[in-house]
Scaffold this active site. Structure first.
Site, PDB file in Angstrom:
ATOM      1  N   GLY A  16       0.814  -1.210   0.000  1.00  0.00           N
ATOM      2  CA  GLY A  16       0.000   0.000   0.000  1.00  0.00           C
ATOM      3  C   GLY A  16       0.845   1.257   0.000  1.00  0.00           C
ATOM      4  N   SER A  18       1.585   3.494  -2.109  1.00  0.00           N
ATOM      5  CA  SER A  18       1.293   4.627  -2.985  1.00  0.00           C
ATOM      6  C   SER A  18       0.380   5.665  -2.358  1.00  0.00           C
ATOM      7  CB  SER A  18       0.662   4.135  -4.301  1.00  0.00           C
ATOM      8  OG  SER A  18      -0.583   3.507  -4.046  1.00  0.00           O
ATOM      9  N   SER A  19      -0.141   5.374  -1.152  1.00  0.00           N
ATOM     10  CA  SER A  19      -1.126   6.295  -0.592  1.00  0.00           C
ATOM     11  C   SER A  19      -1.232   6.131   0.918  1.00  0.00           C
ATOM     12  CB  SER A  19      -2.502   6.039  -1.236  1.00  0.00           C
ATOM     13  OG  SER A  19      -3.492   6.896  -0.730  1.00  0.00           O
ATOM     14  N   GLY A  20      -1.709   7.162   1.583  1.00  0.00           N
ATOM     15  CA  GLY A  20      -2.076   7.075   2.993  1.00  0.00           C
ATOM     16  C   GLY A  20      -0.954   6.643   3.919  1.00  0.00           C
ATOM     17  N   ILE A  21      -1.295   5.750   4.846  1.00  0.00           N
ATOM     18  CA  ILE A  21      -0.332   5.272   5.835  1.00  0.00           C
ATOM     19  C   ILE A  21       0.830   4.550   5.172  1.00  0.00           C
ATOM     20  CG2 ILE A  21      -0.023   3.716   7.812  1.00  0.00           C
ATOM     21  CD1 ILE A  21      -2.941   4.315   8.571  1.00  0.00           C
ATOM     22  N   GLY A  81      -4.794  -1.298   2.016  1.00  0.00           N
ATOM     23  CA  GLY A  81      -6.188  -1.408   2.424  1.00  0.00           C
ATOM     24  C   GLY A  81      -7.092  -0.897   1.323  1.00  0.00           C
ATOM     25  N   SER A 121      -7.672  -1.898  12.307  1.00  0.00           N
ATOM     26  CA  SER A 121      -8.555  -0.730  12.418  1.00  0.00           C
ATOM     27  C   SER A 121      -9.291  -0.766  13.747  1.00  0.00           C
ATOM     28  CB  SER A 121      -9.576  -0.740  11.277  1.00  0.00           C
ATOM     29  OG  SER A 121     -10.564   0.255  11.476  1.00  0.00           O
ATOM     30  N   TYR A 161     -15.786  -4.916   5.777  1.00  0.00           N
ATOM     31  CA  TYR A 161     -14.721  -4.089   6.333  1.00  0.00           C
ATOM     32  C   TYR A 161     -14.404  -4.445   7.778  1.00  0.00           C
ATOM     33  CZ  TYR A 161     -11.628  -0.183   7.159  1.00  0.00           C
ATOM     34  OH  TYR A 161     -10.522   0.575   7.469  1.00  0.00           O
ATOM     35  N   LYS A 165     -11.046  -6.893   9.122  1.00  0.00           N
ATOM     36  CA  LYS A 165     -10.084  -6.364  10.086  1.00  0.00           C
ATOM     37  C   LYS A 165     -10.087  -7.189  11.379  1.00  0.00           C
ATOM     38  CE  LYS A 165      -8.433  -2.814   7.779  1.00  0.00           C
ATOM     39  NZ  LYS A 165      -7.002  -2.728   7.392  1.00  0.00           N
TER      40      LYS A 165
END
Length: 266
Positions: A16, A18-21, A81, A121, A161, A165
């Protein structure tokens, strides 16, 4: 002492990225001098040592990415995610089944001292209330078996979702007790409300009052950088005796729900 200087020249995988966390984690590790192997659907504008395209909904893509990594790795950051707005079965694939399959491949490249940190999460805080169902799902033997199990039981376990998690949390607990015999640790973090592109997608479809409730009691969302530091800590030598733990990085959300005797808002 430079914070987390021990990552210098370490080979680490970040999903993941490429973005966010995931992007923030990869960027921090690059700045620390790590050789970062990034995996995501698209390549980020970060100084990665390697990049491998990864689609966690595809067994072929997962196996291709995993086998493209040569040699040993020191740490794995499972940050990939998907927003809760995509179909439930796709969430289950990305958040758990695909992450599990990729980790099973990559952990074979880890020796003693290796560490894995999974991003879960705060919505998974109710996993103890349906542990039996989650165990049945987690113990499916393959990606395909897991998909079939969820499609058959979706009506009973609900939205993909929180369930995916919750499964990630339980799997982390189970794997940590096995991997530690090899000297490999596995832990997780459970972020609360984080200002990321995934949150921006959620804002378009979920009621404002629901999203605001996830900011209680701190009254705000975290920035991605506030999520990175706990992940770095868990996969660092400073956390050498921490195994099978989940760190709530949610401004007190889970603590407030526990104190009230409540579960997840989902």
């Amino acid at each position: 002492m430079v914070a987390f200087a021990e990552f210098k020249s370490k080979r680490v995988v970040v999903t993941g990225c490429s973005s966010g966390i995931g992007l923030a984690t990869a960027s921090a590790l690059v700045d620390l001098g790590a050789d970062v192997i990034g995996m995501s659907r698209r390549a980020p504008d970060v100084g990665l040592a390697e990049f491998h395209a990864l689609d966690l909904t595809s067994v072929e893509s997962i196996e291709s990415a995993a086998t493209s990594v040569d040699g040993e790795i020191d740490a794995l950051f499972n940050c990939a995610g998907a927003p809760p707005t995509v179909p439930s079965v796709e969430l289950v694939k990305v958040n758990f089944l695909g992450t599990r399959l990729l980790t099973e491949h990559l952990v074979e490249r880890m020796s003693a001292g290796g560490a894995i940190a999974n991003v879960s999460s705060s919505v998974a805080c109710g996993w103890r209330t349906r542990l039996g169902q989650i165990r049945d799902f987690v113990e499916t033997r393959s990606f395909e078996d897991g998909v079939a199990w969820y499609e058959e039981n979706e009506h009973a376990v609900g939205h993909g979702y929180p369930f995916s998690k919750e499964a990630l949390n339980v799997w982390t607990l189970q794997q940590s007790t096995t991997l530690i015999a090899r000297g490999v640790r596995m832990n997780s973090t459970s972020p609360g409300a984080v200002q990321t592109p995934l949150m921006e997608v959620s804002e378009k479809v979920f009621p404002p009052e629901l999203l605001a409730a996830t900011e209680y009691p701190s009254g705000r969302r975290s920035g991605v950088e506030e999520q990175v530091q706990p992940l770095l800590f868990l996969n660092s030598a400073r956390a050498s005796y921490i195994n099978g733990a989940d760190i709530a990085v949610d401004g007190g959300y889970w603590a407030s729900r526990s104190a009230e005797g409540a579960g997840s808002l989902w």
